[in-house]
Motif scaffolding. Structure first.
Motif, PDB file in Angstrom:
ATOM      1  N   ASP A  85     -35.803 -10.967  28.765  1.00 22.45           N
ATOM      2  CA  ASP A  85     -37.270 -10.777  28.495  1.00 22.45           C
ATOM      3  C   ASP A  85     -37.893 -10.931  29.831  1.00 22.45           C
ATOM      4  O   ASP A  85     -37.785 -12.106  30.387  1.00 22.45           O
ATOM      5  CB  ASP A  85     -37.706 -11.619  27.268  1.00 22.45           C
ATOM      6  CG  ASP A  85     -39.238 -11.119  27.007  1.00 22.45           C
ATOM      7  OD1 ASP A  85     -39.238  -9.913  27.190  1.00 22.45           O
ATOM      8  OD2 ASP A  85     -40.037 -11.558  26.529  1.00 22.45           O
ATOM      9  N   ALA A  86     -38.439 -10.042  30.395  1.00 26.80           N
ATOM     10  CA  ALA A  86     -39.391 -10.096  31.531  1.00 26.80           C
ATOM     11  C   ALA A  86     -40.830  -9.109  31.084  1.00 26.80           C
ATOM     12  O   ALA A  86     -40.470  -7.902  30.685  1.00 26.80           O
ATOM     13  CB  ALA A  86     -38.833  -9.801  32.790  1.00 26.80           C
ATOM     14  N   LYS A  87     -41.732  -9.522  31.885  1.00 23.15           N
ATOM     15  CA  LYS A  87     -43.123  -8.669  31.742  1.00 23.15           C
ATOM     16  C   LYS A  87     -42.660  -7.534  32.640  1.00 23.15           C
ATOM     17  O   LYS A  87     -42.178  -7.545  33.593  1.00 23.15           O
ATOM     18  CB  LYS A  87     -44.415  -9.189  32.294  1.00 23.15           C
ATOM     19  CG  LYS A  87     -44.748 -10.314  31.304  1.00 23.15           C
ATOM     20  CD  LYS A  87     -46.048 -10.856  31.725  1.00 23.15           C
ATOM     21  CE  LYS A  87     -45.859 -11.594  32.834  1.00 23.15           C
ATOM     22  NZ  LYS A  87     -47.089 -12.371  33.156  1.00 23.15           N
ATOM     23  N   SER A  88     -43.298  -6.197  32.196  1.00 21.12           N
ATOM     24  CA  SER A  88     -42.992  -5.168  33.076  1.00 21.12           C
ATOM     25  C   SER A  88     -43.617  -5.142  34.525  1.00 21.12           C
ATOM     26  O   SER A  88     -42.843  -4.733  35.629  1.00 21.12           O
ATOM     27  CB  SER A  88     -43.626  -3.840  32.645  1.00 21.12           C
ATOM     28  OG  SER A  88     -45.129  -3.979  32.448  1.00 21.12           O
ATOM     29  N   GLU A  89     -44.576  -5.883  34.821  1.00 25.04           N
ATOM     30  CA  GLU A  89     -45.190  -6.119  36.124  1.00 25.04           C
ATOM     31  C   GLU A  89     -44.054  -6.815  36.968  1.00 25.04           C
ATOM     32  O   GLU A  89     -43.969  -6.801  38.103  1.00 25.04           O
ATOM     33  CB  GLU A  89     -46.535  -6.897  36.269  1.00 25.04           C
ATOM     34  CG  GLU A  89     -47.647  -6.395  35.296  1.00 25.04           C
ATOM     35  CD  GLU A  89     -47.689  -7.027  34.051  1.00 25.04           C
ATOM     36  OE1 GLU A  89     -47.060  -6.349  33.084  1.00 25.04           O
ATOM     37  OE2 GLU A  89     -48.207  -8.086  34.077  1.00 25.04           O
ATOM     38  N   THR A  90     -43.644  -7.890  36.341  1.00 27.07           N
ATOM     39  CA  THR A  90     -42.427  -8.693  37.030  1.00 27.07           C
ATOM     40  C   THR A  90     -41.191  -7.935  37.513  1.00 27.07           C
ATOM     41  O   THR A  90     -40.814  -7.920  38.549  1.00 27.07           O
ATOM     42  CB  THR A  90     -42.066  -9.806  35.891  1.00 27.07           C
ATOM     43  OG1 THR A  90     -43.092 -10.625  35.643  1.00 27.07           O
ATOM     44  CG2 THR A  90     -41.157 -10.760  36.691  1.00 27.07           C
ATOM     45  N   HIS A 134     -35.576 -16.092  28.591  1.00 30.79           N
ATOM     46  CA  HIS A 134     -36.637 -15.734  29.813  1.00 30.79           C
ATOM     47  C   HIS A 134     -35.731 -15.615  30.949  1.00 30.79           C
ATOM     48  O   HIS A 134     -34.705 -16.151  31.253  1.00 30.79           O
ATOM     49  CB  HIS A 134     -37.627 -16.728  29.932  1.00 30.79           C
ATOM     50  CG  HIS A 134     -38.736 -16.062  30.711  1.00 30.79           C
ATOM     51  ND1 HIS A 134     -38.979 -16.823  31.893  1.00 30.79           N
ATOM     52  CD2 HIS A 134     -39.661 -15.147  30.583  1.00 30.79           C
ATOM     53  CE1 HIS A 134     -40.184 -15.979  32.525  1.00 30.79           C
ATOM     54  NE2 HIS A 134     -40.543 -15.166  31.617  1.00 30.79           N
ATOM     55  N   TYR A 185     -38.229   1.172  27.672  1.00 28.19           N
ATOM     56  CA  TYR A 185     -38.911   1.012  26.454  1.00 28.19           C
ATOM     57  C   TYR A 185     -38.554   1.926  25.278  1.00 28.19           C
ATOM     58  O   TYR A 185     -38.639   1.488  24.204  1.00 28.19           O
ATOM     59  CB  TYR A 185     -40.345   1.094  26.899  1.00 28.19           C
ATOM     60  CG  TYR A 185     -40.688  -0.206  27.514  1.00 28.19           C
ATOM     61  CD1 TYR A 185     -40.782  -1.510  27.133  1.00 28.19           C
ATOM     62  CD2 TYR A 185     -41.129  -0.138  29.022  1.00 28.19           C
ATOM     63  CE1 TYR A 185     -40.942  -2.620  27.769  1.00 28.19           C
ATOM     64  CE2 TYR A 185     -41.679  -1.051  29.831  1.00 28.19           C
ATOM     65  CZ  TYR A 185     -41.476  -2.374  29.220  1.00 28.19           C
ATOM     66  OH  TYR A 185     -41.601  -3.751  29.896  1.00 28.19           O
ATOM     67  N   SER A 194     -34.914  -7.164  34.995  1.00 29.02           N
ATOM     68  CA  SER A 194     -35.220  -8.473  34.255  1.00 29.02           C
ATOM     69  C   SER A 194     -34.459  -9.596  34.508  1.00 29.02           C
ATOM     70  O   SER A 194     -34.872 -10.625  34.180  1.00 29.02           O
ATOM     71  CB  SER A 194     -35.083  -7.971  32.727  1.00 29.02           C
ATOM     72  OG  SER A 194     -33.839  -7.724  32.661  1.00 29.02           O
TER      73      SER A 194
END
Ligand SMILES: Nc1ncnc2c1ncn2[C@H]1C[C@H](O)[C@@H](COP(=O)(O)OP(=O)(O)O)O1
Ligand SMILES: [Mg+2]
Length: 182
Positions: A119-124, A174, A154, A19
């Motif tokens: 925070d980061a998106k799982s795809e990222t 972020h 998660y 992340s």
């Protein structure tokens, strides 16, 4: 010994694998001069030492699992004590990974003033870890282990964020930015 750190300022840094916890910590260090302690780095240093304990840790980390709580907490505590005289505060990166780790830390060391949630998106995260795996030499930066690390994040680590939200000390950042009002 432990007395030296009982009034230390503590900031937990929590986020998924890849992340950008380490990157955020570098920014905070540059700006506030806190001491950065990464649980993963401490564990990898033990692995690199070639000790018997390091071999056991390596086997666990390679599978994307959590190492025993006492091991990681003792390492963090020793590292904090070693830096206590010169530190303005500690960024604890990669810990707690589960609510129980937070509770034990508070019993043995003290309460955090803040939790930085990266925070980061799982795809990222997956993309960054796969890319990092090309050069990192880390045994856990491969597709299969990445999936397990994400699942565990998660399941076990997100509840840590909820737990500290209840105390009103969570600051979400972020991976690409860091607020200036920390
Ligand atoms: N607080 C902790 N409790 C248990 N295991 C931990 C831990 N911190 C790190 N580990 C182990 C399991 C992790 O998958 C591995 C790598 O940790 P890390 O360097 O923090 O990974 P990442 O930065 O990719 O999230 O080390
Ligand atoms: Mg890291």
């Amino acid at each position: 010994m432990a007395d030296k750190i009982k009034d230390a300022k503590i900031i937990f840094v929590v986020g998924g694998p890849g992340s950008g916890k380490g990157t955020q910590c570098e920014k905070v260090v540059a700006k506030y001069g806190y001491t950065h302690l990464s649980s993963g780095d401490l564990l990898r240093a033990e692995v690199a030492s070639g000790s018997e304990r390091g071999k056991q840790l390596q086997a666990i980390m390679q599978k994307g699992e959590l190492v025993p709580l006492d091991t990681v907490l003792d390492m963090i505590k020793d590292a904090m004590i070693a830096k206590a005289d010169v530190s303005k505060g500690f960024l604890i990166d990669g810990y707690p990974r589960e609510v129980k780790q937070g509770e034990e830390f508070e019993k043995k060391i003290g309460a955090p003033a803040l939790l930085l949630y990266v925070d980061a998106k799982s795809e990222t995260m997956v993309k960054r870890l796969m890319k990092r795996g090309e050069t990192s030499g880390r045994a856990d930066d491969n597709e299969e282990t990445i999936k397990k690390r994400l699942d565990l994040y998660y399941k076990a680590t997100e509840p840590v964020i909820t737990f500290y939200e209840g105390r009103g000390i969570v600051r979400k950042v972020h991976y690409a930015t860091l607020g200036s009002d920390l």
